[in-house]
Design an enzyme around this catalytic site. Structure first.
Site, PDB file in Angstrom:
ATOM      1  CB  VAL A  72      74.424 -68.061  37.793  1.00  0.00           C
ATOM      2  CG1 VAL A  72      74.379 -67.755  39.280  1.00  0.00           C
ATOM      3  CG2 VAL A  72      73.563 -67.095  36.986  1.00  0.00           C
TER       4      VAL A  72
ATOM      5  CG  ASN B 164      67.191 -65.018  43.840  1.00  0.00           C
ATOM      6  OD1 ASN B 164      65.989 -64.757  43.825  1.00  0.00           O
ATOM      7  ND2 ASN B 164      68.111 -64.047  43.788  1.00  0.00           N
TER       8      ASN B 164
ATOM      9  CB  SER C 181      58.590 -66.161  37.064  1.00  0.00           C
ATOM     10  OG  SER C 181      57.721 -65.102  36.739  1.00  0.00           O
TER      11      SER C 181
ATOM     12  CE1 TYR D 271      62.545 -63.465  34.067  1.00  0.00           C
ATOM     13  CE2 TYR D 271      60.153 -63.495  33.992  1.00  0.00           C
ATOM     14  CZ  TYR D 271      61.321 -63.493  34.718  1.00  0.00           C
ATOM     15  OH  TYR D 271      61.276 -63.495  36.101  1.00  0.00           O
TER      16      TYR D 271
ATOM     17  CE  LYS E 242      62.719 -66.473  36.050  1.00  0.00           C
ATOM     18  NZ  LYS E 242      63.556 -66.822  37.227  1.00  0.00           N
TER      19      LYS E 242
ATOM     20  CB  ILE F 114      58.369 -59.680  44.298  1.00  0.00           C
ATOM     21  CG1 ILE F 114      57.688 -61.064  44.222  1.00  0.00           C
ATOM     22  CG2 ILE F 114      58.998 -59.447  45.675  1.00  0.00           C
ATOM     23  CD1 ILE F 114      56.570 -61.320  45.202  1.00  0.00           C
TER      24      ILE F 114
HETATM   25  N1  NAD Z   1      60.671 -59.153  41.269  1.00  0.00           N
HETATM   26  C1  NAD Z   1      59.679 -59.843  40.748  1.00  0.00           C
HETATM   27  O1  NAD Z   1      58.552 -59.342  40.584  1.00  0.00           O
HETATM   28  C2  NAD Z   1      59.902 -61.284  40.329  1.00  0.00           C
HETATM   29  C3  NAD Z   1      58.780 -62.034  39.968  1.00  0.00           C
HETATM   30  C4  NAD Z   1      58.937 -63.361  39.589  1.00  0.00           C
HETATM   31  C5  NAD Z   1      60.202 -63.927  39.577  1.00  0.00           C
HETATM   32  N2  NAD Z   1      61.277 -63.186  39.920  1.00  0.00           N
HETATM   33  C6  NAD Z   1      62.584 -63.846  39.902  1.00  0.00           C
HETATM   34  O2  NAD Z   1      63.179 -63.726  41.170  1.00  0.00           O
HETATM   35  C7  NAD Z   1      64.593 -63.710  41.025  1.00  0.00           C
HETATM   36  C8  NAD Z   1      65.164 -62.494  41.737  1.00  0.00           C
HETATM   37  O3  NAD Z   1      64.574 -61.337  41.184  1.00  0.00           O
HETATM   38  P1  NAD Z   1      64.691 -59.900  41.858  1.00  0.00           P
HETATM   39  O4  NAD Z   1      63.445 -59.197  41.549  1.00  0.00           O
HETATM   40  O5  NAD Z   1      65.169 -60.014  43.253  1.00  0.00           O
HETATM   41  O6  NAD Z   1      65.834 -59.289  40.911  1.00  0.00           O
HETATM   42  P2  NAD Z   1      66.972 -58.207  41.195  1.00  0.00           P
HETATM   43  O7  NAD Z   1      67.393 -57.706  39.859  1.00  0.00           O
HETATM   44  O8  NAD Z   1      66.578 -57.227  42.244  1.00  0.00           O
HETATM   45  O9  NAD Z   1      68.133 -59.129  41.799  1.00  0.00           O
HETATM   46  C9  NAD Z   1      68.762 -60.101  41.014  1.00  0.00           C
HETATM   47  C10 NAD Z   1      70.181 -60.308  41.527  1.00  0.00           C
HETATM   48  O10 NAD Z   1      70.792 -61.293  40.669  1.00  0.00           O
HETATM   49  C11 NAD Z   1      72.117 -60.845  40.359  1.00  0.00           C
HETATM   50  N3  NAD Z   1      72.559 -61.440  39.112  1.00  0.00           N
HETATM   51  C12 NAD Z   1      72.174 -61.090  37.843  1.00  0.00           C
HETATM   52  N4  NAD Z   1      72.857 -61.811  36.949  1.00  0.00           N
HETATM   53  C13 NAD Z   1      73.681 -62.637  37.642  1.00  0.00           C
HETATM   54  C14 NAD Z   1      74.647 -63.608  37.280  1.00  0.00           C
HETATM   55  N5  NAD Z   1      74.912 -63.856  35.993  1.00  0.00           N
HETATM   56  N6  NAD Z   1      75.294 -64.285  38.253  1.00  0.00           N
HETATM   57  C15 NAD Z   1      75.046 -64.014  39.552  1.00  0.00           C
HETATM   58  N7  NAD Z   1      74.166 -63.092  39.981  1.00  0.00           N
HETATM   59  C16 NAD Z   1      73.493 -62.411  39.020  1.00  0.00           C
HETATM   60  C17 NAD Z   1      71.988 -59.332  40.277  1.00  0.00           C
HETATM   61  O11 NAD Z   1      73.263 -58.704  40.407  1.00  0.00           O
HETATM   62  C18 NAD Z   1      71.028 -59.035  41.420  1.00  0.00           C
HETATM   63  O12 NAD Z   1      71.710 -58.838  42.630  1.00  0.00           O
HETATM   64  C19 NAD Z   1      64.875 -63.757  39.524  1.00  0.00           C
HETATM   65  O13 NAD Z   1      65.113 -65.081  39.123  1.00  0.00           O
HETATM   66  C20 NAD Z   1      63.569 -63.251  38.922  1.00  0.00           C
HETATM   67  O14 NAD Z   1      63.373 -63.737  37.618  1.00  0.00           O
HETATM   68  C21 NAD Z   1      61.166 -61.868  40.306  1.00  0.00           C
END
Ligand code: NAD
Length: 278
Positions: free
Chosen positions: A85, A111, A163, A176, A180, A209
């Site tokens: 991305v 995402n 987030s 971060y 966001k 999450i």
């Molecule tokens: N898990 C949480 O508590 C939480 C809370 C708030 C927001 N978020 C947001 O939710 C989203 C997903 O988080 P998650 O917890 O599922 O993370 P995760 O790390 O489990 O999954 C993220 C996915 O994004 C992919 N990715 C990373 N860089 C990339 C790139 N340059 N191009 C394409 N794909 C790429 C990774 O390979 C991975 O599969 C993120 O934007 C994160 O900031 C997560």
């Protein structure tokens, strides 16, 4: 079932975590899904799991309806595309592949995201750039690639995964939350810009999450078990969220059930961000 029937959706970072849960939920609701993911292997594995789940669900439906007698079950429409991305050409390629496979894009979920948690004054220039390249440029690259087709056809829904860091600050988590906060600004600006062309742009702000991202954060603390317990203690519901609980909100925003929700952000955090203190 079928709340997204006939729609084509692209989800970035859909190989695991929240993105994978969204891809599963969208496919269950009848959408064709494109998993645009940096790690192609995880995306392909998730795609196979989605195919199996949808075939199973369809077989179950035809069993109970007495239709085909359970001999088949129709296939999911799912495609994994290696996508970075941070590179606009890579995201454009994924959108083109989606269109070639399934037709014009109706839904985009931006995402993909990474945690870059630093102290501001010891952070390197590279940390700053890495964070913004994925967490903010990545969202814009997705919008930039998907919007022209959506605007031309006069319909579309974009869902950006923000987030609770989009409006709350935890010390030591820089930059971060800055990126966001930018995701919310981008969501609001594009939502207003393209509302007259019937393209809605919204965000979801998840709290904690349970994904690999969160587990990695706990594991990097001096006492991972204590860090996990401290996180749970902070939650009004005494638990953190599940990826599928974010996915349910994404289905709603992507569907025709949210026609007047635009330039908005829905918080999915069990009430945590409303809590002043215990
Ligand atoms: N898990 C949480 O508590 C939480 C809370 C708030 C927001 N978020 C947001 O939710 C989203 C997903 O988080 P998650 O917890 O599922 O993370 P995760 O790390 O489990 O999954 C993220 C996915 O994004 C992919 N990715 C990373 N860089 C990339 C790139 N340059 N191009 C394409 N794909 C790429 C990774 O390979 C991975 O599969 C993120 O934007 C994160 O900031 C997560």
């Amino acid at each position: 079932m079928n709340r997204l029937a006939g729609k084509v959706a692209l989800i970035t970072g859909a190989g695991r975590g929240i993105g994978a849960a969204i891809a599963h939920a969208f496919a269950r609701e009848g959408a064709a899904v494109v998993l645009a993911e940096l790690d192609l292997e995880t995306a392909q594995r998730t795609a196979r799991e989605i195919e199996a789940a949808v075939v199973d669900a369809n077989r179950g439906t035809s069993d109970t309806s007495g239709g085909s007698g359970g001999s088949g079950g129709s296939a999911a429409r799912v495609l994994a595309v290696r996508t970075d991305v941070t590179q606009s050409a890579s995201v454009q390629h994924a959108v083109d592949e989606a269109q070639r496979a399934f037709g014009p894009l109706d839904v985009l979920v931006n995402n993909a995201g990474i945690n870059v948690f630093c102290d501001p004054l010891t952070m390197t220039d590279d940390d700053w750039r890495r964070c913004f390249a994925v967490d903010l440029d990545g969202v814009w690259n997705g919008c930039r690639a998907a919007l022209p087709g959506m605007v031309e056809r006069g319909r579309g829904s974009i869902v950006n995964i923000a987030s609770t860091h989009s409006f709350k600050i935890i010390p030591g988590c820089f930059p971060y939350p800055v990126a966001k906060h930018g995701v919310i600004g981008l969501t609001r600006a594009l939502g207003i810009e393209y509302a007259p062309r019937h393209v809605r742009v919204n965000a979801i702000a998840p709290g904690y999450i349970e994904t690999q991202l969160t587990r990695d954060w706990w594991d990097n603390q001096p006492d991972p078990a204590a860090a996990q317990q401290a996180t749970l203690d902070l939650q009004p519901m005494k638990r953190i969220g599940r990826p599928d609980e974010v996915a349910m909100t994404a289905v709603f925003l992507a569907s025709d059930e949210a026609p007047f929700i635009n330039a908005s952000c829905i918080t999915v955090d069990g009430g945590r961000s409303a809590l002043y203190h215990d």
